[in-house]
Design a protein around this motif. Sequence first.
Motif, PDB file in Angstrom:
ATOM      1  N   THR A  33      44.613  38.788  34.816  1.00  0.00           N
ATOM      2  CA  THR A  33      43.487  39.512  35.931  1.00  0.00           C
ATOM      3  C   THR A  33      42.121  38.693  35.495  1.00  0.00           C
ATOM      4  N   ILE A  34      41.622  38.401  36.418  1.00  0.00           N
ATOM      5  CA  ILE A  34      40.023  37.713  36.227  1.00  0.00           C
ATOM      6  C   ILE A  34      38.911  38.481  36.691  1.00  0.00           C
ATOM      7  N   GLY A  35      37.976  38.798  35.650  1.00  0.00           N
ATOM      8  CA  GLY A  35      36.756  39.574  36.368  1.00  0.00           C
ATOM      9  C   GLY A  35      35.569  38.492  36.105  1.00  0.00           C
ATOM     10  N   TRP A  36      34.698  38.890  37.131  1.00  0.00           N
ATOM     11  CA  TRP A  36      33.432  38.304  37.079  1.00  0.00           C
ATOM     12  C   TRP A  36      32.084  39.137  36.792  1.00  0.00           C
ATOM     13  N   PHE A  37      31.564  38.588  35.933  1.00  0.00           N
ATOM     14  CA  PHE A  37      30.295  39.478  35.294  1.00  0.00           C
ATOM     15  C   PHE A  37      29.088  38.777  35.529  1.00  0.00           C
ATOM     16  N   ARG A  38      28.103  39.302  35.239  1.00  0.00           N
ATOM     17  CA  ARG A  38      26.606  38.780  35.405  1.00  0.00           C
ATOM     18  C   ARG A  38      25.553  39.373  34.367  1.00  0.00           C
ATOM     19  N   GLN A  39      24.746  38.596  34.227  1.00  0.00           N
ATOM     20  CA  GLN A  39      23.560  39.154  33.150  1.00  0.00           C
ATOM     21  C   GLN A  39      22.217  38.651  33.755  1.00  0.00           C
TER      22      GLN A  39
END
Length: 121
Positions: A33-39
């Motif tokens: 499972t691939i998650g995309w995150f951002r900061q």
Amino acid sequence: QLQLAESGGGWVQPGGSLRLSCSSPTSTVDTYTIGWFRQKPGKEREAVVCINMHNYIWYYLNTVKGRFTPARDNARNTVYLGLNSLPPGDTAVYSCATTKGRCIAHDFSTWGQGTQVTVSS
């Protein structure tokens, strides 16, 4: 050991589009499972969207629904994140991460180094 690498970030004008890539030089990602995150600058990292091995997609942020689209290309061992209709508020470092199973934001454990997306005129 699984390693991840993101690419595809850059500068884009408001309303523009980018496609980010997440791949692994060490392992296949098709069972993860691939998650995309951002900061964003000065902010904590936030979960954006997740895609599991069956192409089930879960959006953590309602503000990106209809604009951000994850997709898997197992032949290229890559997961993409299409970014469309970008406003300056989407400026951030975007990272991908892996887990097994469900899209639970705090379960992701292996992270890439991130790619910078800058939206400005």
